[in-house]
Structure formats: C-alpha cells, structure tokens
Design an enzyme around this catalytic site. Sequence first.
Site, mmCIF file in Angstrom:
data_model
loop_
_atom_site.group_PDB
_atom_site.id
_atom_site.type_symbol
_atom_site.label_atom_id
_atom_site.label_comp_id
_atom_site.label_asym_id
_atom_site.label_seq_id
_atom_site.Cartn_x
_atom_site.Cartn_y
_atom_site.Cartn_z
ATOM 1 N N GLU A 44 0.878 -1.188 0.000
ATOM 2 C CA GLU A 44 0.000 0.000 0.000
ATOM 3 C C GLU A 44 0.910 1.232 0.000
ATOM 4 O O GLU A 44 1.322 1.727 1.045
ATOM 5 C CB GLU A 44 -0.939 -0.063 1.208
ATOM 6 C CG GLU A 44 -1.870 -1.278 1.105
ATOM 7 C CD GLU A 44 -2.775 -1.527 2.293
ATOM 8 O OE1 GLU A 44 -3.542 -2.508 2.258
ATOM 9 O OE2 GLU A 44 -2.733 -0.741 3.268
ATOM 10 N N ASN A 90 -1.864 -6.459 10.603
ATOM 11 C CA ASN A 90 -2.963 -5.645 11.146
ATOM 12 C C ASN A 90 -4.082 -6.489 11.773
ATOM 13 O O ASN A 90 -5.204 -6.011 11.925
ATOM 14 C CB ASN A 90 -3.537 -4.750 10.046
ATOM 15 C CG ASN A 90 -3.948 -3.386 10.565
ATOM 16 O OD1 ASN A 90 -3.442 -2.931 11.587
ATOM 17 N ND2 ASN A 90 -4.871 -2.739 9.867
ATOM 18 N N HIS A 136 -3.092 3.494 5.236
ATOM 19 C CA HIS A 136 -3.453 2.367 4.363
ATOM 20 C C HIS A 136 -4.008 2.870 3.036
ATOM 21 O O HIS A 136 -4.568 3.962 2.957
ATOM 22 C CB HIS A 136 -4.535 1.506 5.015
ATOM 23 C CG HIS A 136 -4.052 0.743 6.206
ATOM 24 N ND1 HIS A 136 -3.714 -0.579 6.160
ATOM 25 C CD2 HIS A 136 -3.838 1.145 7.488
ATOM 26 C CE1 HIS A 136 -3.314 -0.980 7.358
ATOM 27 N NE2 HIS A 136 -3.387 0.045 8.187
ATOM 28 N N THR A 186 -5.906 -4.274 15.507
ATOM 29 C CA THR A 186 -5.068 -3.486 14.595
ATOM 30 C C THR A 186 -3.741 -3.074 15.226
ATOM 31 O O THR A 186 -3.601 -2.995 16.449
ATOM 32 C CB THR A 186 -5.795 -2.201 14.168
ATOM 33 O OG1 THR A 186 -6.082 -1.430 15.351
ATOM 34 C CG2 THR A 186 -7.106 -2.487 13.443
ATOM 35 N N GLU A 198 -7.368 5.559 5.494
ATOM 36 C CA GLU A 198 -7.502 4.623 4.365
ATOM 37 C C GLU A 198 -7.868 5.449 3.137
ATOM 38 O O GLU A 198 -8.891 6.128 3.147
ATOM 39 C CB GLU A 198 -8.639 3.661 4.707
ATOM 40 C CG GLU A 198 -8.933 2.585 3.715
ATOM 41 C CD GLU A 198 -7.967 1.419 3.818
ATOM 42 O OE1 GLU A 198 -7.133 1.322 2.895
ATOM 43 O OE2 GLU A 198 -8.039 0.637 4.778
ATOM 44 N N TYR A 308 -9.063 -8.477 0.267
ATOM 45 C CA TYR A 308 -10.092 -9.172 1.037
ATOM 46 C C TYR A 308 -10.639 -10.429 0.358
ATOM 47 O O TYR A 308 -11.483 -11.108 0.923
ATOM 48 C CB TYR A 308 -11.240 -8.211 1.386
ATOM 49 C CG TYR A 308 -10.865 -7.123 2.378
ATOM 50 C CD1 TYR A 308 -9.662 -7.162 3.088
ATOM 51 C CD2 TYR A 308 -11.734 -6.063 2.632
ATOM 52 C CE1 TYR A 308 -9.328 -6.165 3.997
ATOM 53 C CE2 TYR A 308 -11.415 -5.068 3.543
ATOM 54 C CZ TYR A 308 -10.210 -5.119 4.222
ATOM 55 O OH TYR A 308 -9.887 -4.129 5.131
HETATM 56 C C1 LIG Z 1 -7.265 -2.661 2.668
HETATM 57 C C2 LIG Z 1 -6.775 -2.685 4.081
HETATM 58 O O1 LIG Z 1 -5.692 -3.121 4.345
HETATM 59 N N1 LIG Z 1 -7.585 -2.186 5.025
HETATM 60 C C3 LIG Z 1 -7.252 -2.197 6.429
HETATM 61 C C4 LIG Z 1 -8.305 -1.493 7.218
HETATM 62 C C5 LIG Z 1 -7.853 -1.076 8.578
HETATM 63 O O2 LIG Z 1 -6.732 -0.602 8.714
HETATM 64 O O3 LIG Z 1 -8.651 -1.189 9.515
HETATM 65 C C6 LIG Z 1 -7.096 -3.640 6.925
HETATM 66 O O4 LIG Z 1 -7.819 -4.512 6.453
HETATM 67 O O5 LIG Z 1 -6.251 -3.888 7.777
HETATM 68 ZN ZN LIG Z 2 -3.876 -1.857 4.556
#
Ligand SMILES: CC(=O)N[C@@H](CC(=O)O)C(=O)O
Ligand SMILES: [Zn+2]
Length: 330
Positions: A44, A90, A136, A186, A198, A308
């Site tokens: 990212e 994360n 992100h 996280t 994000e 995802y």
């Molecule tokens: C696309 C992506 O990586 N989104 C993050 C969202 C977040 O930081 O809460 C994740 O899934 O960890």
């Molecule tokens: Zn991310």
Amino acid sequence: MGINSRTGKDLCVHFTAAAVNMATSSSHSAVRRVAIFGGTHGNELSGVLLVKHWLKHGEEIARRSMEVRPFITNPKAVEKCVRYIDTDLNRVFDNQSLSGDQKGKVPYEIEQARKINSLFGPKGSKNGYDVILDLHNTTAHMGATLILENSRDDFTIQMCKYIQTSMAPESCAVLLIEHPGVKYATTRSIAKHPIGIEVGPQPQGVVRADILRTMKNVVNYALDFMQYFNEGTEFPPCSLEVYRVLEKIDYPRNESGDLGAIIHPSLQDQDWKPLNPGDPMFITMDGEVTCYEGENTVYPTFVNEAAYYEKNQAFAKTEKVTLMAQALRL
Ligand SMILES: CC(=O)N[C@@H](CC(=O)O)C(=O)O
Ligand SMILES: [Zn+2]
C-alpha cells in the site's frame, strides 16, 4: 432487475454517553507522542512513500508541542512489496499474540508486532503513544476515509470532525469498526487514540499522486488539530456522521471455494452509496444476478478490495449513525 433508487435514509441514530450532558466539556491531557505508521501492508504504497519521505524530512510533520515519529511497521513486506510475509500484521495485536507465550517458530509479523508494541505501547497501558495514525490504501473507491475503533472517544471524534471539515469540499468518510463480530486487533490499537487513514482507489503496488496528496493532507490536518488542542483551543460539542460496520459479505462461492460470481457493475465503485433491497450485488459468468434481499438500506464499503478476497469479503455492509462528542479542551 433492481430498484436502485439511491434514496437511502439513515437507519437509526445512536448517541454516546457523552451526549447526555452537552453543556460540560471534557478535559484531556496534552498530546505528547504521536506516531505515523506506514507499510503496515507493504504493497500500500502511498503510506510507504510518505513515511519514508518523512523519515528524511521530519520538519514537514514537526509540530512544536509534541513528538511526531514516522515509522515503517512491516519493513520486510515493504521490501518485497507484498501485504505481509507470514500473516497479516494488522490482525495480530491481540493480547495473546503480543504476550509471547506462543510455542515453536514465531511468524515474522508476530515478532514485529511485539517489537512495535514495546516501542509504541504497551497496548492498554498509560505508557502507550497518545495517537497513532496508521496509513493504508484500498483498491476500493472509498476516497479519504478515517477508521474509528471507539464510538465513545471524544478526542478522536473531535479530530475526525476537524479533519472532515478541513477536507471539504473533498469528502472524508468515517468508518466505525466497533462491531464485536467484525472488529480486529489493529497495529494502531496499542495507542490511546488509534486512527486508521484509508485512501483509495489505488491498486496494490502502485502509487497515484492524487491519492498520495489526499493522504498527506489528512495527516497534516490531524497534526494541526493536535497542535491547536495542545495550544488550548476549545472545540465545541459536535456531532459526527459515521458508517458503522454491520457485517462482511462474501462472494458467492462454489463447492471448492472458488468464486461463483463477481461484483455486479452497478455496485462496483459505489462505496458509501445506498444499497437498497432489490439492488444487484453479484453477477455470474453466465450473467445471473444476485440481488440484495435485506430489509433496510445499507451502505457498502471496501467494495471489491483486492486484499479481502482471501478474507472472504466482497464488501462490508454499514449503516449510518450519528455520534456526539462533548466540547474538548486541554
Ligand atoms: C485494505 C486494508 O488493508 N484495510 C485495512 C483497514 C484497517 O486498517 O482497519 C485492513 O484490512 O487492515
Ligand atoms: Zn492496509
């Protein structure tokens, strides 16, 4: 088929305990230590490039009243330009992973999580950093999005409001991921006030100047807010419209787990737009359409996020909710 009226209305309104007495203001201590995390996911690239830049040019994020520390959280994944090496960084900041009693070879990201927790945490203690901004990118058409983990944290709600107001007319949505079934541990959760930033759409392994600029603006507004707060500025009581996560929706899949259908073109790029009963969600290779059959209008987000697919999530359903925060001053 599909009604697709795009006339969603708010499903319900929740008020936090703070709303009960709007006349009082909450008094917080000054923000002393702030971290800016990039490369929590190594592919990212807006966050990776910004943090690498700020490691050389700290003056661009310096604010008089506090320490601001840029940090690359998953350097091996950044080097390989992948989301993670062994497991998603994360997702592993739960007490069990952080506690260090895991047997056998420890996955790289767990090791890294423990290191990060000792540098910026420990999670849940008063020694943790005051604020962590975790950068992100998403492949979804979400624009600038702030990710909030706690609907009762007046300081963070006020910061989101300030950033949203400053970003206008560019939109800046707030996603609340407090839902017990959907919440995850996280990287930023080790701070007293965690905020995810994000920004999308940006493909994995690609950096776009418009997306990077938006992310940089959000970070600078966040830092300005904290500097003003430390200087004694009073922020009046406010309300904040957020999208609260309700559930994840997976793609239709066949017996072997392969994709049975893909996001329907009329849902693609429609993050934050109302999805009404009867609206199309998925389409098969033969053109067969699956429609949304719920009773209420919902607001999809992370629509077709590349990362995802492995998490069995085609998009997340959210509802609109209004949070309230008391006046805020030092
Ligand atoms: C696309 C992506 O990586 N989104 C993050 C969202 C977040 O930081 O809460 C994740 O899934 O960890
Ligand atoms: Zn991310």
